[in-house]
Scaffold this motif. Sequence first.
Motif, PDB file in Angstrom:
ATOM      1  N   SER A  16      96.791 -13.992  14.987  1.00  0.00           N
ATOM      2  CA  SER A  16      97.327 -12.919  14.127  1.00  0.00           C
ATOM      3  C   SER A  16      96.210 -12.097  13.511  1.00  0.00           C
ATOM      4  O   SER A  16      96.329 -10.861  13.367  1.00  0.00           O
ATOM      5  CB  SER A  16      98.198 -13.517  13.020  1.00  0.00           C
ATOM      6  OG  SER A  16      97.456 -14.448  12.235  1.00  0.00           O
ATOM      7  N   LEU A  17      95.087 -12.755  13.188  1.00  0.00           N
ATOM      8  CA  LEU A  17      93.962 -12.017  12.622  1.00  0.00           C
ATOM      9  C   LEU A  17      93.366 -11.070  13.653  1.00  0.00           C
ATOM     10  O   LEU A  17      93.057  -9.906  13.380  1.00  0.00           O
ATOM     11  CB  LEU A  17      92.918 -12.999  12.091  1.00  0.00           C
ATOM     12  CG  LEU A  17      91.641 -12.370  11.510  1.00  0.00           C
ATOM     13  CD1 LEU A  17      91.967 -11.467  10.320  1.00  0.00           C
ATOM     14  CD2 LEU A  17      90.648 -13.466  11.115  1.00  0.00           C
ATOM     15  N   TYR A  18      93.232 -11.606  14.838  1.00  0.00           N
ATOM     16  CA  TYR A  18      92.668 -10.771  15.910  1.00  0.00           C
ATOM     17  C   TYR A  18      93.595  -9.584  16.240  1.00  0.00           C
ATOM     18  O   TYR A  18      93.131  -8.476  16.550  1.00  0.00           O
ATOM     19  CB  TYR A  18      92.440 -11.630  17.156  1.00  0.00           C
ATOM     20  CG  TYR A  18      91.429 -12.751  16.956  1.00  0.00           C
ATOM     21  CD1 TYR A  18      90.370 -12.592  16.034  1.00  0.00           C
ATOM     22  CD2 TYR A  18      91.527 -13.954  17.657  1.00  0.00           C
ATOM     23  CE1 TYR A  18      89.456 -13.630  15.839  1.00  0.00           C
ATOM     24  CE2 TYR A  18      90.616 -14.965  17.466  1.00  0.00           C
ATOM     25  CZ  TYR A  18      89.577 -14.791  16.552  1.00  0.00           C
ATOM     26  OH  TYR A  18      88.685 -15.804  16.382  1.00  0.00           O
ATOM     27  N   PHE A  19      94.860  -9.814  16.154  1.00  0.00           N
ATOM     28  CA  PHE A  19      95.835  -8.727  16.447  1.00  0.00           C
ATOM     29  C   PHE A  19      95.733  -7.609  15.420  1.00  0.00           C
ATOM     30  O   PHE A  19      95.739  -6.417  15.751  1.00  0.00           O
ATOM     31  CB  PHE A  19      97.248  -9.312  16.471  1.00  0.00           C
ATOM     32  CG  PHE A  19      98.305  -8.253  16.678  1.00  0.00           C
ATOM     33  CD1 PHE A  19      98.538  -7.747  17.965  1.00  0.00           C
ATOM     34  CD2 PHE A  19      99.045  -7.775  15.615  1.00  0.00           C
ATOM     35  CE1 PHE A  19      99.504  -6.791  18.140  1.00  0.00           C
ATOM     36  CE2 PHE A  19      99.998  -6.817  15.820  1.00  0.00           C
ATOM     37  CZ  PHE A  19     100.237  -6.308  17.094  1.00  0.00           C
ATOM     38  N   ALA A  20      95.593  -7.974  14.138  1.00  0.00           N
ATOM     39  CA  ALA A  20      95.486  -6.972  13.088  1.00  0.00           C
ATOM     40  C   ALA A  20      94.208  -6.174  13.213  1.00  0.00           C
ATOM     41  O   ALA A  20      94.189  -4.959  13.057  1.00  0.00           O
ATOM     42  CB  ALA A  20      95.565  -7.644  11.716  1.00  0.00           C
ATOM     43  N   ILE A  21      93.088  -6.888  13.555  1.00  0.00           N
ATOM     44  CA  ILE A  21      91.812  -6.172  13.703  1.00  0.00           C
ATOM     45  C   ILE A  21      91.881  -5.216  14.892  1.00  0.00           C
ATOM     46  O   ILE A  21      91.430  -4.070  14.841  1.00  0.00           O
ATOM     47  CB  ILE A  21      90.662  -7.192  13.868  1.00  0.00           C
ATOM     48  CG1 ILE A  21      90.490  -7.998  12.570  1.00  0.00           C
ATOM     49  CG2 ILE A  21      89.355  -6.487  14.217  1.00  0.00           C
ATOM     50  CD1 ILE A  21      89.477  -9.151  12.680  1.00  0.00           C
ATOM     51  N   LEU A  23      94.556  -3.801  16.167  1.00  0.00           N
ATOM     52  CA  LEU A  23      95.465  -2.678  15.870  1.00  0.00           C
ATOM     53  C   LEU A  23      94.774  -1.643  14.999  1.00  0.00           C
ATOM     54  O   LEU A  23      94.896  -0.433  15.218  1.00  0.00           O
ATOM     55  CB  LEU A  23      96.714  -3.214  15.183  1.00  0.00           C
ATOM     56  CG  LEU A  23      97.766  -2.173  14.803  1.00  0.00           C
ATOM     57  CD1 LEU A  23      98.279  -1.456  16.060  1.00  0.00           C
ATOM     58  CD2 LEU A  23      98.929  -2.822  14.069  1.00  0.00           C
ATOM     59  N   ALA A  24      93.995  -2.136  14.011  1.00  0.00           N
ATOM     60  CA  ALA A  24      93.273  -1.211  13.137  1.00  0.00           C
ATOM     61  C   ALA A  24      92.241  -0.422  13.921  1.00  0.00           C
ATOM     62  O   ALA A  24      92.042   0.782  13.707  1.00  0.00           O
ATOM     63  CB  ALA A  24      92.634  -1.969  11.981  1.00  0.00           C
ATOM     64  N   LEU A  25      91.591  -1.066  14.868  1.00  0.00           N
ATOM     65  CA  LEU A  25      90.563  -0.400  15.659  1.00  0.00           C
ATOM     66  C   LEU A  25      91.182   0.685  16.563  1.00  0.00           C
ATOM     67  O   LEU A  25      90.647   1.795  16.686  1.00  0.00           O
ATOM     68  CB  LEU A  25      89.806  -1.439  16.499  1.00  0.00           C
ATOM     69  CG  LEU A  25      88.665  -0.903  17.388  1.00  0.00           C
ATOM     70  CD1 LEU A  25      87.587  -0.232  16.515  1.00  0.00           C
ATOM     71  CD2 LEU A  25      88.035  -2.041  18.199  1.00  0.00           C
ATOM     72  N   VAL A  26      92.302   0.340  17.127  1.00  0.00           N
ATOM     73  CA  VAL A  26      92.975   1.330  18.001  1.00  0.00           C
ATOM     74  C   VAL A  26      93.449   2.539  17.193  1.00  0.00           C
ATOM     75  O   VAL A  26      93.317   3.704  17.611  1.00  0.00           O
ATOM     76  CB  VAL A  26      94.153   0.653  18.721  1.00  0.00           C
ATOM     77  CG1 VAL A  26      95.000   1.686  19.448  1.00  0.00           C
ATOM     78  CG2 VAL A  26      93.638  -0.381  19.706  1.00  0.00           C
ATOM     79  N   MET A  27      93.960   2.368  16.012  1.00  0.00           N
ATOM     80  CA  MET A  27      94.425   3.471  15.187  1.00  0.00           C
ATOM     81  C   MET A  27      93.265   4.363  14.744  1.00  0.00           C
ATOM     82  O   MET A  27      93.384   5.589  14.688  1.00  0.00           O
ATOM     83  CB  MET A  27      95.158   2.935  13.946  1.00  0.00           C
ATOM     84  CG  MET A  27      96.475   2.249  14.278  1.00  0.00           C
ATOM     85  SD  MET A  27      97.311   1.619  12.808  1.00  0.00           S
ATOM     86  CE  MET A  27      97.625   3.123  11.935  1.00  0.00           C
ATOM     87  N   PHE A  28      92.113   3.728  14.486  1.00  0.00           N
ATOM     88  CA  PHE A  28      90.946   4.518  14.100  1.00  0.00           C
ATOM     89  C   PHE A  28      90.489   5.397  15.257  1.00  0.00           C
ATOM     90  O   PHE A  28      90.139   6.567  15.071  1.00  0.00           O
ATOM     91  CB  PHE A  28      89.822   3.555  13.667  1.00  0.00           C
ATOM     92  CG  PHE A  28      88.534   4.257  13.318  1.00  0.00           C
ATOM     93  CD1 PHE A  28      88.393   4.948  12.112  1.00  0.00           C
ATOM     94  CD2 PHE A  28      87.461   4.247  14.211  1.00  0.00           C
ATOM     95  CE1 PHE A  28      87.199   5.596  11.815  1.00  0.00           C
ATOM     96  CE2 PHE A  28      86.279   4.888  13.912  1.00  0.00           C
ATOM     97  CZ  PHE A  28      86.140   5.577  12.705  1.00  0.00           C
TER      98      PHE A  28
END
Length: 240
Positions: A16-21, A23-28
């Motif tokens: 779950s931590l890796y998924f959030a990181i 997702l944030a990277l893709v949005m940036f």
Amino acid sequence: MEPKKNPQADLTKNSSLYFAIGLALVMFIVWRALEYKKYDEDNTYDITQNVDDMLDEEVPMTEQIKTPPPPPPPPAAPEEIAVVEDDVEVEESVIQDTESDEEEVVMDVEDVVEEEVEVDVDVPFSVIEDVPIFPGCEKVKKKGAKALRDCFNEKMNKHIRKHFQYPEIAQEMGIQGRVSVRFVIQKDGSIGQVQMRGPDKNLEKEAARIIGKLPKMTPGKQRGRAVRVPFSLPITFRLQ
């Protein structure tokens, strides 16, 4: 029975931590791609304006029609000067004097005759000085104006009764009423300007016929002069 996998080698532990990181990277990355702008390196813009070209407006040529000036007036003809010989006598015009002479006789104001202009005046029968005389009333003239008026009215009533005829068409239609009659005794004693007003044309026509048979009278006088005398009377038509 012991599990075969090592608990320290569990890959789903921090998923779950890796998924959030991630997702944030893709949005940036997507945000930066949307905000990316590229400018041209050539910045040589022509910001000058040619004012002469803007004001160079093509004006259509108009042709001016020149009106020729009016011709000068013809020269005045020279006055003919008659040459008179020295031995010819010239008659001089005599200018008469308009001023009054002391010896001239002036007409007195009293010698001027005033011309009287006759004016037609209508004098009512009730106030006239000399009452019109109906034929047959001459014998009562000496008795005064009242006796003449009474005789005039009596003769007028006798005349109406003598010539009165009820119109047949009015009898058949049952028409009756009073007709007001007005006429004028002229300056020569004749009857004129007859006017009627009644409830029916047939009754008015009969009243006019009766008045038309009146005899010629002696005209009325006011201050010794013959005048016109208006007279009014009613004629009553009544069915029995």
